[in-house]
Write a protein that holds these residues in place. Structure first.
Motif, short mmCIF file in Angstrom:
data_model
loop_
_atom_site.label_atom_id
_atom_site.label_comp_id
_atom_site.label_asym_id
_atom_site.label_seq_id
_atom_site.Cartn_x
_atom_site.Cartn_y
_atom_site.Cartn_z
N THR A 178 41.50 39.21 43.13
CA THR A 178 40.91 40.39 42.44
C THR A 178 39.33 40.68 42.44
O THR A 178 39.27 41.70 42.53
CB THR A 178 42.08 40.60 40.57
OG1 THR A 178 41.09 39.71 40.46
CG2 THR A 178 43.54 40.33 41.05
N ARG A 182 36.34 44.00 43.25
CA ARG A 182 35.44 44.45 42.09
C ARG A 182 33.82 44.44 43.12
O ARG A 182 32.86 45.25 42.93
CB ARG A 182 35.62 43.87 41.13
CG ARG A 182 34.64 43.93 40.04
CD ARG A 182 34.57 43.46 38.68
NE ARG A 182 33.87 41.71 38.97
CZ ARG A 182 34.38 41.34 38.07
NH1 ARG A 182 34.65 40.57 37.08
NH2 ARG A 182 34.47 39.57 38.37
N TYR A 201 41.62 46.76 40.42
CA TYR A 201 41.18 45.33 40.11
C TYR A 201 41.94 45.52 38.70
O TYR A 201 42.35 44.40 37.74
CB TYR A 201 39.56 45.58 39.79
CG TYR A 201 39.41 44.82 38.92
CD1 TYR A 201 38.92 42.78 39.62
CD2 TYR A 201 38.35 45.02 37.51
CE1 TYR A 201 38.45 42.17 38.98
CE2 TYR A 201 37.90 44.04 37.06
CZ TYR A 201 38.07 43.06 37.70
OH TYR A 201 37.00 41.55 37.03
N ASN A 206 44.83 39.75 36.48
CA ASN A 206 44.23 38.52 37.43
C ASN A 206 44.70 37.87 37.51
O ASN A 206 45.07 36.46 36.30
CB ASN A 206 42.72 37.98 36.86
CG ASN A 206 41.72 37.45 37.96
OD1 ASN A 206 42.28 36.85 39.26
ND2 ASN A 206 40.71 37.13 37.65
#
Lengths: 254, 309
Positions: A178, A182, A201, A206
């Protein structure tokens, strides 16, 4: 609760008859025992390698089982029409969905326990030692499986098993990366792609948070607060996915 | 109180990229408590759609359905219904004993009540001999029997059966017919769909006929069929072959049975005329039986009327 447990019990009994399960367990065994081969080329590191690969195998094959069994769970009931006589009973539809999920949780617990047992015995036979970190890593893997299973059950209520499996596997793969969404290079600034990826994201869990494989293989301790946070993180996602699955199934025409 | 009521029930199937399909249109049903209601229609008429809405498997696009006054979508309403789908499927790896136990658990029954339920249903549906065999190898008839048992778990006052006799051999059909009559004697309301008209005719108090999603006829069988005497069979004795010959010319058909002559005549007036002629020719009336229109005739007429309109 009793109704949910009745569905869960049946789901467990049904899924242990799924041949895919045994094929995947066989390959998990091959991977765990084959890890010694990689251990040979890394002199002095063989036990660490075996533990690392065993944990990777438990994670990967656990996820594959969760995806293959999970995404066909509700679909199969509709396809085989066994659902008709079940959800016409005086029960809530969410009880059915949660019961299916609980059954699959039980299956994954059994599968994880078998793979853990095989790995532990193998490590001990090779002369290695086992510590709490090894089992903590497996607990977090199981926690991750619970989240992936909830997603698989949600898609099972919405789409066909093949499409569901593809989507869950894609999210699983992206879930381990993830950070990429970002930390985009500056040329993405101000673009639509950046906004979309930023949303992704925040939406995609995650999954690398659940991965303490390297620490476990090397015997490096992990802060209890971190483990507690990951457990809560997993539970929150799982609960949200199960609520969505129940809502998706509530008004579904079958 | 009515057992089943639907008001303006409609269902449109929508699928992405396909045209809409209107399966039901403003269906108003009223099934009374304790009656056996036959729900008739050709394949694709909307019978299963209606049943699935009553059992809350489908959501109606318009209108409402009620079961003993409860909205059909509620859990309470589901508790009042025993449902037998067309060709019921159960978990293949379970035995009938385990299957009944599973459904009894879903009804929230405790262990003692579940055991009692099995004893009762196994006796009623003759399941003891196959109690511990897996469903996997079951014939259609055996599955149907188990399906009936599942529908009866918890002793619901209303039974909704979707084509309960479809795919069964004559013996299987008879046993289901007997079960339905048995349920009627037990004061249950039975709502069942079928296109085997002979079966419906034998066991139903009232019928509803669904034609392309619309309920075109509803009523008691004698109301629907009774007044419309189509033909009359007249059996007479004491006629010589010579005397019978001109009378036979006035009838649709004529056959001799030992010493008797049987005439089939169109309509009541022609029948009365023939009887007078029989007396005039020295014959004696033995039997005068109006041949009523069969449900099948009525059903076909309803379909044709719809086609014409």
């Amino acid at each position: 609760m009793n109704r949910m447990l009745a569905v869960a019990r049946n789901t467990f009994r049904e899924s242990v008859r799924d041949k895919v399960l045994y094929v995947l367990l066989f390959f998990a065994g091959v991977t765990i025992f084959g890890s010694k081969a990689l251990g040979w080329i890394s002199i002095g590191q063989d036990i660490k390698i075996v533990k690392d690969i065993a944990l990777a195998a438990i994670s990967l094959f656990g996820v594959l089982i969760a995806i293959f069994v999970g995404t066909s769970l509700v679909y199969k009931e509709i396809d085989k029409r066994t659902l008709y006589t079940i959800i016409t009973q005086p029960m809530h539809r969410y009880e059915f969905i949660l019961g299916k999920y609980l059954g699959l949780m039980g299956l994954l617990l059994a599968v994880t326990a078998i793979m853990t047992g095989v790995s532990a015995v193998y490590v001990l036979l090779l002369g290695g030692g086992l510590d709490a970190m090894f089992f903590l890593a497996i607990l977090l893997i199981y926690w991750k499986l619970l989240l992936v299973t909830a997603f698989a059950v949600l898609l099972s209520a919405l789409t066909s098993p093949i499409l569901g499996a593809i989507i869950v596997f894609s999210v699983y793969a992206f879930g381990h990366a993830t950070g990429v969404f970002r930390d985009l290079p500056p040329q993405f600034d101000g673009t639509v792609a950046k906004q979309v990826l930023e949303i992704a994201y925040y939406l995609i869990p995650n999954l690398s948070n659940f991965d303490i494989r390297a620490e476990a293989a090397n015997g490096v301790p992990v802060a209890p607060a971190y483990v507690a946070w990951v457990l809560v993180y997993g539970l929150a996602y799982t609960a949200a996915l199960l609520i969505l699955a129940a809502l998706a199934f509530e008004d579904k025409d079958v | 109180m009515s057992a089943i009521v639907t008001r303006e029930l409609g269902k449109v199937y929508r699928a992405v990229g396909r045209t809409q399909m209107r399966a039901l249109e403003a269906v108003d049903l009223n099934v009374r408590e304790g009656e056996v209601y036959g729900f008739l229609g050709r394949n694709g008429a909307g019978k299963t759609t209606t049943i699935k809405i009553l059992c809350s498997l489908l959501r109606p696009t318009s209108g409402e359905a009620f079961v003993l006054g409860e909205n059909a979508r509620t859990r309470k309403a589901r508790g009042l219904i025993g449902y037998l789908p067309e060709q019921p499927y159960f978990y293949e790896y379970l035995t009938p004993r385990e299957t009944i136990d599973f459904y009894a658990r879903l009804q929230g029954l405790d262990a003692a009540a579940r055991a009692r339920e099995w004893e009762k249903l196994a006796g009623m549906l003759d399941l003891r001999g196959i109690a511990d065999q897996r469903v996997k190898g079951f014939s259609k008839g055996m599955r149907q029997r188990l399906g009936f048992a599942v529908a009866l778990v918890g002793d619901p006052p209303i039974l909704i059966l979707d084509e309960p006799m479809s795919g069964l051999d004559p013996l299987g059909r008879r046993s289901i017919r007997e079960l339905i009559l048995w349920m009627r004697d037990a004061k249950k309301t039975l709502f069942f769909s079928s296109h085997v008209l002979g079966d419906v005719e034998q066991i139903c108090d009232r019928v509803g006929i669904l034609v392309r999603g619309r309920l075109t006829h509803e009523g008691r069988l004698d109301e629907l069929l009774g007044e419309q005497v189509k033909q009359v069979e007249i059996i007479v004795a004491g006629l010589s072959p010579e005397a019978a010959r001109p009378l036979a010319a006035r009838a649709v058909s004529h056959r001799t049975l030992d010493e008797l002559d049987a005439f089939l005549v169109d309509g009541q007036d022609a029948a009365n005329d023939l009887v007078r002629a029989v007396h005039g020719a020295g014959g004696r009336l033995v039997e005068f039986s109006p041949v009523r229109k069969s449900l099948e005739d009525y059903f076909i007429e309803a379909q044709e009327k719809d086609k014409a309109s």
